[in-house]
Design a protein around this motif. Sequence first.
Motif, PDB file in Angstrom:
ATOM      1  N   ASP A   1      58.503   8.296  71.917  1.00 18.88           N
ATOM      2  CA  ASP A   1      58.567   9.895  72.043  1.00 18.88           C
ATOM      3  C   ASP A   1      57.656  10.540  71.423  1.00 18.88           C
ATOM      4  O   ASP A   1      57.247  10.264  70.287  1.00 18.88           O
ATOM      5  CB  ASP A   1      60.567  10.215  70.754  1.00 18.88           C
ATOM      6  N   ALA A   2      57.292  11.731  71.657  1.00 19.28           N
ATOM      7  CA  ALA A   2      56.689  12.794  71.398  1.00 19.28           C
ATOM      8  C   ALA A   2      56.628  13.749  70.147  1.00 19.28           C
ATOM      9  O   ALA A   2      57.843  13.744  69.670  1.00 19.28           O
ATOM     10  CB  ALA A   2      55.928  13.605  72.930  1.00 19.28           C
ATOM     11  N   PRO A   3      55.812  14.154  69.477  1.00 19.54           N
ATOM     12  CA  PRO A   3      56.437  14.639  68.493  1.00 19.54           C
ATOM     13  C   PRO A   3      56.300  15.803  68.678  1.00 19.54           C
ATOM     14  O   PRO A   3      56.202  16.618  70.183  1.00 19.54           O
ATOM     15  CB  PRO A   3      54.887  15.080  67.823  1.00 19.54           C
TER      16      PRO A   3
ATOM     17  N   SER B   1      57.007   8.723  77.004  1.00 22.42           N
ATOM     18  CA  SER B   1      58.025  10.124  76.935  1.00 22.42           C
ATOM     19  C   SER B   1      58.075  11.138  76.587  1.00 22.42           C
ATOM     20  O   SER B   1      57.831  11.622  75.140  1.00 22.42           O
ATOM     21  CB  SER B   1      59.553   9.629  76.325  1.00 22.42           C
ATOM     22  N   ILE B   2      58.613  12.413  76.942  1.00 16.75           N
ATOM     23  CA  ILE B   2      58.076  13.877  76.739  1.00 16.75           C
ATOM     24  C   ILE B   2      59.134  14.091  77.297  1.00 16.75           C
ATOM     25  O   ILE B   2      59.728  13.891  77.638  1.00 16.75           O
ATOM     26  CB  ILE B   2      57.000  14.859  77.859  1.00 16.75           C
ATOM     27  N   HIS B   3      60.021  15.228  76.329  1.00 18.87           N
ATOM     28  CA  HIS B   3      60.442  15.909  75.713  1.00 18.87           C
ATOM     29  C   HIS B   3      60.590  17.324  76.931  1.00 18.87           C
ATOM     30  O   HIS B   3      59.939  17.988  76.403  1.00 18.87           O
ATOM     31  CB  HIS B   3      62.122  15.989  74.836  1.00 18.87           C
ATOM     32  N   MET B   4      61.134  17.716  77.151  1.00 15.80           N
ATOM     33  CA  MET B   4      60.909  19.219  78.190  1.00 15.80           C
ATOM     34  C   MET B   4      62.078  20.093  78.576  1.00 15.80           C
ATOM     35  O   MET B   4      62.955  19.714  78.938  1.00 15.80           O
ATOM     36  CB  MET B   4      60.152  18.692  79.940  1.00 15.80           C
ATOM     37  N   TYR B   5      61.934  21.087  77.257  1.00 17.30           N
ATOM     38  CA  TYR B   5      62.872  22.246  77.180  1.00 17.30           C
ATOM     39  C   TYR B   5      62.449  23.650  76.904  1.00 17.30           C
ATOM     40  O   TYR B   5      60.954  23.629  77.493  1.00 17.30           O
ATOM     41  CB  TYR B   5      63.659  21.263  75.670  1.00 17.30           C
ATOM     42  N   GLY B   6      62.053  24.438  76.447  1.00 15.09           N
ATOM     43  CA  GLY B   6      61.596  25.724  75.810  1.00 15.09           C
ATOM     44  C   GLY B   6      60.428  25.837  76.809  1.00 15.09           C
ATOM     45  O   GLY B   6      59.376  26.692  77.609  1.00 15.09           O
ATOM     46  N   VAL B   7      59.732  25.490  75.817  1.00 15.50           N
ATOM     47  CA  VAL B   7      58.125  25.008  76.343  1.00 15.50           C
ATOM     48  C   VAL B   7      57.520  24.698  77.301  1.00 15.50           C
ATOM     49  O   VAL B   7      56.337  25.472  77.919  1.00 15.50           O
ATOM     50  CB  VAL B   7      57.636  23.614  74.810  1.00 15.50           C
ATOM     51  N   TRP B   8      58.264  23.942  77.970  1.00 14.68           N
ATOM     52  CA  TRP B   8      57.917  23.382  79.866  1.00 14.68           C
ATOM     53  C   TRP B   8      58.585  24.358  80.333  1.00 14.68           C
ATOM     54  O   TRP B   8      59.166  24.345  81.295  1.00 14.68           O
ATOM     55  CB  TRP B   8      58.174  22.427  79.734  1.00 14.68           C
ATOM     56  N   ASP B   9      58.108  25.922  80.464  1.00 15.60           N
ATOM     57  CA  ASP B   9      58.634  27.518  81.301  1.00 15.60           C
ATOM     58  C   ASP B   9      58.135  27.247  82.871  1.00 15.60           C
ATOM     59  O   ASP B   9      58.567  28.623  83.170  1.00 15.60           O
ATOM     60  CB  ASP B   9      58.895  28.076  80.894  1.00 15.60           C
ATOM     61  N   THR B  10      56.912  26.444  82.833  1.00 16.38           N
ATOM     62  CA  THR B  10      56.207  26.771  83.731  1.00 16.38           C
ATOM     63  C   THR B  10      55.608  25.904  84.690  1.00 16.38           C
ATOM     64  O   THR B  10      55.452  24.953  83.933  1.00 16.38           O
ATOM     65  CB  THR B  10      55.008  27.782  83.866  1.00 16.38           C
ATOM     66  N   ALA B  11      55.517  25.847  86.060  1.00 12.51           N
ATOM     67  CA  ALA B  11      55.556  24.745  86.769  1.00 12.51           C
ATOM     68  C   ALA B  11      53.645  24.473  86.661  1.00 12.51           C
ATOM     69  O   ALA B  11      53.962  23.409  87.034  1.00 12.51           O
ATOM     70  CB  ALA B  11      55.739  25.498  88.736  1.00 12.51           C
ATOM     71  N   ALA B  12      52.581  25.022  85.781  1.00  6.58           N
ATOM     72  CA  ALA B  12      51.058  24.911  85.693  1.00  6.58           C
ATOM     73  C   ALA B  12      51.126  23.854  84.825  1.00  6.58           C
ATOM     74  O   ALA B  12      50.405  23.182  84.446  1.00  6.58           O
ATOM     75  CB  ALA B  12      50.495  26.368  86.346  1.00  6.58           C
ATOM     76  N   GLU B  13      52.205  24.649  83.885  1.00  4.92           N
ATOM     77  CA  GLU B  13      51.944  23.270  82.499  1.00  4.92           C
ATOM     78  C   GLU B  13      52.645  22.302  82.824  1.00  4.92           C
ATOM     79  O   GLU B  13      52.382  21.260  82.304  1.00  4.92           O
ATOM     80  CB  GLU B  13      52.687  24.320  81.720  1.00  4.92           C
ATOM     81  N   ILE B  14      53.310  22.437  83.333  1.00  4.24           N
ATOM     82  CA  ILE B  14      54.496  20.658  83.780  1.00  4.24           C
ATOM     83  C   ILE B  14      54.548  19.633  85.276  1.00  4.24           C
ATOM     84  O   ILE B  14      53.132  18.978  84.602  1.00  4.24           O
ATOM     85  CB  ILE B  14      56.208  21.202  83.704  1.00  4.24           C
ATOM     86  N   THR B  15      53.152  20.479  85.503  1.00  3.76           N
ATOM     87  CA  THR B  15      52.509  19.240  86.807  1.00  3.76           C
ATOM     88  C   THR B  15      51.230  18.820  85.861  1.00  3.76           C
ATOM     89  O   THR B  15      50.535  18.177  86.328  1.00  3.76           O
ATOM     90  CB  THR B  15      52.559  19.893  87.616  1.00  3.76           C
ATOM     91  N   ASP B  16      50.618  19.923  84.624  1.00  2.00           N
ATOM     92  CA  ASP B  16      49.301  19.438  84.577  1.00  2.00           C
ATOM     93  C   ASP B  16      49.871  18.486  83.604  1.00  2.00           C
ATOM     94  O   ASP B  16      49.098  17.083  83.504  1.00  2.00           O
ATOM     95  CB  ASP B  16      48.606  21.029  84.011  1.00  2.00           C
ATOM     96  N   TYR B  17      51.082  18.504  82.784  1.00  2.00           N
ATOM     97  CA  TYR B  17      50.481  17.119  81.964  1.00  2.00           C
ATOM     98  C   TYR B  17      51.213  15.751  82.659  1.00  2.00           C
ATOM     99  O   TYR B  17      50.913  15.598  81.694  1.00  2.00           O
ATOM    100  CB  TYR B  17      52.105  18.060  80.826  1.00  2.00           C
TER     101      TYR B  17
ATOM    102  N   ILE C   1      65.595  -1.573  77.374  1.00  2.66           N
ATOM    103  CA  ILE C   1      64.107  -0.943  76.988  1.00  2.66           C
ATOM    104  C   ILE C   1      64.363  -0.505  75.699  1.00  2.66           C
ATOM    105  O   ILE C   1      65.082   0.247  75.413  1.00  2.66           O
ATOM    106  CB  ILE C   1      63.636   0.549  78.018  1.00  2.66           C
ATOM    107  N   LEU C   2      63.338  -0.238  74.850  1.00  3.07           N
ATOM    108  CA  LEU C   2      63.458   0.157  73.294  1.00  3.07           C
ATOM    109  C   LEU C   2      62.063   1.473  73.105  1.00  3.07           C
ATOM    110  O   LEU C   2      61.467   1.098  72.971  1.00  3.07           O
ATOM    111  CB  LEU C   2      62.402  -0.889  72.055  1.00  3.07           C
ATOM    112  N   ASN C   3      63.743   2.612  72.901  1.00  5.67           N
ATOM    113  CA  ASN C   3      62.629   3.796  72.962  1.00  5.67           C
ATOM    114  C   ASN C   3      62.869   3.446  70.833  1.00  5.67           C
ATOM    115  O   ASN C   3      63.838   3.900  70.931  1.00  5.67           O
ATOM    116  CB  ASN C   3      63.809   4.906  72.742  1.00  5.67           C
ATOM    117  N   ILE C   4      61.541   3.342  70.523  1.00  9.34           N
ATOM    118  CA  ILE C   4      62.032   3.108  69.096  1.00  9.34           C
ATOM    119  C   ILE C   4      62.781   4.469  68.070  1.00  9.34           C
ATOM    120  O   ILE C   4      63.551   4.159  67.311  1.00  9.34           O
ATOM    121  CB  ILE C   4      59.916   3.505  68.431  1.00  9.34           C
TER     122      ILE C   4
END
Length: 424
Positions: free
Chosen positions: A178-180, A209-225, A139-142
Amino acid sequence: MAAVAAMTTLPAAPAQAAAGFTVSGSRIFDANGNAFVMRGVNHAHTWYPDKLGSLADIKALGANTVRVVLSSGDRWTRNDAADVTRVIDHCKVNRLICVLEVHDTTGYGEESAATTLARAADYWISIKDALAGQERYVILNIGNEPYGNTGTAGWVTDTRNAITRLRAAGFEHSIMVDAPNWGQDWSFTMRDNAASLFAADPRRNTIFSIHMYGVWDTAAEITDYLGRFRAAGLPIVVGEFGHAHSDGDPDEDTILATAEAQGIGYLGWSWSGNGGGVEYLDLVTDFDATRLTTWGERLFNGPNGIKATSREATVYGVGPTPSPGKTCTATYAVTGQWSGGFQGAVTVKAGTAPISSWTVTWAWPNGQRFTTSWNAAVTSSGDTVTARSLSYNGSLPAGGSTSWGFTASWSGTNAAPTASCTAA
């Protein structure tokens, strides 16, 4: 974070014949038409080109996918077509799906050394010969994290142009984007434009493709996205994530649980070799698979982790299938060497249970090639080697061993490959 906007649901497109991976709605399918969910890790190959043997260790811990860091030559040493072929061969011999990414785009617009997605597309086109025919395995991840936190509006046009250029050049692979926002999409630029970008791909074969580091620190944000992509019928994977980060504390437990519940792939960052203050993201210490870090234990062996949820891609279904309780090891040795040639021996040893047959596989690290072999049925495809037992030496008692031998050619370097053994 920005206010949450609604995501457009894209109607399913008619299925197209393809040589490799495809997508339908939010699901990814392998070339056999079977659903495939990525469970794996990232490996920093471009900075550690001598560590391709790590792929065997990654597979042994249960992964079905490895995302491999490459360089277009704009920031680091270019990985040429021959090297990319070696990477793919190592993925195939270890029965891993290979996600290849160009890392030079990381943080474009904010990181002065970063290059554009257009340059990444140039790179893929320049090595097309190494990728053609590998659609079942690659799979090519540009480009990795192709925008930082500024100027992200340009991500949409640049991503669309890169996809259409690769399709015009004849690439039939699944394409990952990948996302910005350094991959984290806190501006929701990828989320809110995913449907239109998917529609712009003439093959309707783009994975987000989403990269999840410090921005993604709550369950609500992760499950919603993640849930919004699934509800919209668009394929999403967590292409990178960790258990901690300098920008905050990601909720890795929710990432893993949600990915498992929704059939979403994930790829942890990263196998080993991190520096610059983020050494805590190493999954193993010093590339040693026997030294799992806290993060490595969580990802490989914890709830919803790789060991519990990974399933091998069925494109490898024609290969050796392990039998429960039956194991073997393969020890490779050079027994003699001369200019341009050498002789080797491989010792196969059964584990704690008797076995009736064995298969040894490896990928040559330096382009070596067999000239003769004995006491095994050996086949080769490029760097990929498969050796199977014969009628008289496949059956071994518990702890028993046998050997087979070969002669081969070499030039420049004659490093030993990492051999894997499967028993039945």
